[in-house]
Write an enzyme that holds these catalytic residues in place. Structure first.
Site, PDB file in Angstrom:
ATOM      1  CE  LYS A 107      -4.523   0.542   0.103  1.00 10.64           C
ATOM      2  NZ  LYS A 107      -5.501  -0.424  -0.421  1.00 10.64           N
TER       3      LYS A 107
HETATM    4  P1  NAD Z   1     -12.777   7.444  -2.989  1.00  8.52           P
HETATM    5  O1  NAD Z   1     -11.749   8.446  -2.647  1.00  8.52           O
HETATM    6  O2  NAD Z   1     -13.200   7.286  -4.405  1.00  8.52           O
HETATM    7  O3  NAD Z   1     -14.089   7.692  -2.094  1.00  8.52           O
HETATM    8  C1  NAD Z   1     -14.050   7.807  -0.704  1.00  8.52           C
HETATM    9  C2  NAD Z   1     -15.414   8.317  -0.274  1.00  8.52           C
HETATM   10  O4  NAD Z   1     -15.471   8.299   1.148  1.00  8.52           O
HETATM   11  C3  NAD Z   1     -15.713   9.746  -0.719  1.00  8.52           C
HETATM   12  O5  NAD Z   1     -17.044   9.821  -1.157  1.00  8.52           O
HETATM   13  C4  NAD Z   1     -15.502  10.532   0.565  1.00  8.52           C
HETATM   14  O6  NAD Z   1     -16.235  11.735   0.583  1.00  8.52           O
HETATM   15  C5  NAD Z   1     -16.052   9.535   1.557  1.00  8.52           C
HETATM   16  N1  NAD Z   1     -15.711   9.861   2.931  1.00  8.52           N
HETATM   17  C6  NAD Z   1     -14.540  10.292   3.441  1.00  8.52           C
HETATM   18  N2  NAD Z   1     -14.683  10.556   4.751  1.00  8.52           N
HETATM   19  C7  NAD Z   1     -15.967  10.272   5.073  1.00  8.52           C
HETATM   20  C8  NAD Z   1     -16.731  10.341   6.254  1.00  8.52           C
HETATM   21  N3  NAD Z   1     -16.189  10.750   7.399  1.00  8.52           N
HETATM   22  N4  NAD Z   1     -18.041   9.961   6.209  1.00  8.52           N
HETATM   23  C9  NAD Z   1     -18.610   9.545   5.070  1.00  8.52           C
HETATM   24  N5  NAD Z   1     -17.936   9.469   3.916  1.00  8.52           N
HETATM   25  C10 NAD Z   1     -16.635   9.823   3.914  1.00  8.52           C
HETATM   26  O7  NAD Z   1     -12.235   6.048  -2.407  1.00  8.52           O
HETATM   27  P2  NAD Z   1     -12.633   4.576  -2.849  1.00  8.52           P
HETATM   28  O8  NAD Z   1     -11.637   4.109  -3.847  1.00  8.52           O
HETATM   29  O9  NAD Z   1     -14.078   4.522  -3.152  1.00  8.52           O
HETATM   30  O10 NAD Z   1     -12.316   3.781  -1.495  1.00  8.52           O
HETATM   31  C11 NAD Z   1     -13.253   3.698  -0.436  1.00  8.52           C
HETATM   32  C12 NAD Z   1     -12.856   2.546   0.483  1.00  8.52           C
HETATM   33  O11 NAD Z   1     -12.802   1.332  -0.267  1.00  8.52           O
HETATM   34  C13 NAD Z   1     -11.477   2.676   1.132  1.00  8.52           C
HETATM   35  O12 NAD Z   1     -11.497   2.062   2.393  1.00  8.52           O
HETATM   36  C14 NAD Z   1     -10.595   1.873   0.209  1.00  8.52           C
HETATM   37  O13 NAD Z   1      -9.414   1.432   0.854  1.00  8.52           O
HETATM   38  C15 NAD Z   1     -11.524   0.732  -0.131  1.00  8.52           C
HETATM   39  N6  NAD Z   1     -11.202   0.010  -1.354  1.00  8.52           N
HETATM   40  C16 NAD Z   1     -11.135   0.630  -2.553  1.00  8.52           C
HETATM   41  C17 NAD Z   1     -10.858  -0.115  -3.690  1.00  8.52           C
HETATM   42  C18 NAD Z   1     -10.846   0.514  -5.051  1.00  8.52           C
HETATM   43  O14 NAD Z   1     -10.788  -0.246  -6.029  1.00  8.52           O
HETATM   44  N7  NAD Z   1     -10.930   1.819  -5.197  1.00  8.52           N
HETATM   45  C19 NAD Z   1     -10.624  -1.491  -3.598  1.00  8.52           C
HETATM   46  C20 NAD Z   1     -10.717  -2.099  -2.344  1.00  8.52           C
HETATM   47  C21 NAD Z   1     -11.017  -1.350  -1.234  1.00  8.52           C
END
Ligand code: NAD
Length: 416
Positions: A107
């Site tokens: 990561k």
């Molecule tokens: P992103 O940056 O696209 O979206 C994150 C979202 O979370 C945004 O809408 C943001 O406003 C919101 N957020 C932040 N703080 C918040 C709060 N306090 N309350 C409510 N919402 C809040 O990120 P993503 O890629 O969608 O990732 C989201 C989660 O999924 C993370 O934990 C990431 O590690 C995990 N994840 C992502 C992927 C991927 O393919 N992108 C794969 C596996 C896991």
């Protein structure tokens, strides 16, 4: 003493020891499994639009190299520190092993609030971060992907920067790229698609026809999950991001929310009538609850108040070990643990890497069919193991992942 500190790393360590106890791993083997192979810290200077210079701290943690190159996302967030990045790298290892992918976990991240950067500044920071990482990454060493605060565009800049230094195009250095620059069809949607596929498998397992869902976080994973749920006739009654929270028992217009976020980058400003308190979103009644934002949002108190039937952990580490103790008493809630639930992202990243290495690209139906095949296999293994060992799905999922890494280390032996 180690450099890995903080609540997220403590949580990863605590979870690991629960699993190590469960599988009777000898004490002297545990640190070898838990602690990352290496951690890189870099300073990334950029020119701000106002002519000043700003320096941001960046990290990359590579957990283990026992099964192949390392693989994992890059997070741009003000919470990023080396402990958080290490925890996420460790979870990636168990996730990749559970899905049967030939990777160790990694990561990376930069401590920055990306919403405070202009597009030009974001490009500068992305390129500088990748440039600083060039000695430590490579298509057969460590392959990056998007995570919170980064996206396809950032991946395209990473790939371009790496390629410029190599003097040739190296698409296989990152995954989650736009299709126009060597990405695969279906990667952007993969995590959310996988989350909903597995939530539906969970529903089938408990004999539930889900009618309502709530999604916390409306970025890549949250918005795709919401769209997939709506497409399957599940009413999305609540959504939130860091700027707003909406709830409507009649169901929210998911497509319109997605268009709003595409235009404004945030949920704020979408509606006055549906505005709701973000603090109580997770504990409202629904069939499927999808935390898709941050770690540690479900603690013991929240776990006791949950009113969902399925907890589909789209985010990494949304549920604390204390909350797991409470959930173990709440058999009416089926937990799809993060390392299984959000594995769709890394599975399709793996497909992208394979396609880039071979320069042979697949159709979307092939990507989706193979994704389902891997997720279904992992789901079957986890539910069978949970039943056999009489443990929760998280312990079962992590036990499978940890055992695979442990076995690979045992047979390879300890060098020199
Ligand atoms: P992103 O940056 O696209 O979206 C994150 C979202 O979370 C945004 O809408 C943001 O406003 C919101 N957020 C932040 N703080 C918040 C709060 N306090 N309350 C409510 N919402 C809040 O990120 P993503 O890629 O969608 O990732 C989201 C989660 O999924 C993370 O934990 C990431 O590690 C995990 N994840 C992502 C992927 C991927 O393919 N992108 C794969 C596996 C896991």
């Amino acid at each position: 003493m180690s450099i890995y500190t903080g609540p997220v790393f403590d949580m990863a360590r605590q979870q690991f020891h629960i699993i190590a106890d469960h599988i009777n791993m000898p004490e002297d083997q545990r640190d070898r499994l838990l602690y990352p192979k290496r951690a890189i810290a870099v300073s990334c200077p950029i020119h701000r639009d106002d002519g000043t210079t700003a320096v941001f701290q960046g990290y990359r943690v590579q957990h283990h190299l026992s099964l192949g190159p390392t693989k994992g996302g890059t997070r741009f967030s003000s919470s990023v520190d080396v402990g958080e990045v290490a925890a996420l790298a460790i979870w990636m290892s168990w996730k990749c092993a559970l899905a049967g992918l030939p990777y160790g976990g990694a990561k990376g991240g930069v401590t920055v609030d990306p919403t405070e950067l202009s597009l030009r500044e974001l490009e500068g920071l992305s390129r500088r971060y990748m440039q600083e990482m060039i000695p430590f990454v490579g298509p057969h060493t460590d392959v990056m992907a998007p995570d919170m605060g980064t996206n396809e565009q950032v991946m395209a800049w990473f790939m371009d920067t790496y390629s410029m230094y190599q003097g040739k195009t190296v698409t296989e250095i990152v995954t989650g790229k736009p299709v126009a620059s060597g990405g695969t069809v279906g990667r952007r949607e993969a995590t959310g698609r996988g989350v909903v596929h597995l939530a539906m498998r969970a529903a089938e397992t408990i004999g539930l026809t889900p009618k309502t869902a709530i999604v916390q976080g409306f970025g890549n994973v949250g918005s795709v999950s919401a769209a997939e749920l709506a497409a399957r006739g599940v009413k999305v009654t609540g959504v939130s991001d860091h700027t707003a929270c909406y709830f409507d028992p009649r169901g929210l217009p998911v497509e319109a929310l997605i268009r709003h976020v595409a235009a404004k980058r945030v949920l704020a400003g979408f509606s006055q009538e549906a505005l709701a308190d973000p603090a109580s979103l997770l504990t409202r009644e629904c069939d499927i609850l999808v935390p898709a934002a941050l770690e540690r949002v479900i603690d013991a108190a929240t776990a006791g108040d949950l009113k969902c039937r399925i907890l589909a952990e789209a985010a990494n580490g949304p549920t604390t070990p204390d909350a797991d103790v409470v959930l173990a008493q709440r058999q009416e809630i089926f937990v799809v643990p993060d390392i299984l639930c959000n594995a769709g992202g890394v599975v399709v990243s793996y497909f992208e890497w394979v396609q880039d290495l071979q320069q042979f690209f697949w159709q979307e139906d092939e990507v989706n069919a193979r994704l389902k095949q891997i997720l279904d296999r992992a789901f079957g293994q986890v539910t069978a193991r949970a039943k056999r060992d009489e443990v929760g799905q998280r312990t079962a999922a992590m036990a499978i992942g940890v055992e695979k890494v442990y076995a690979a280390k045992q047979v390879r032996g300890l060098f020199p």
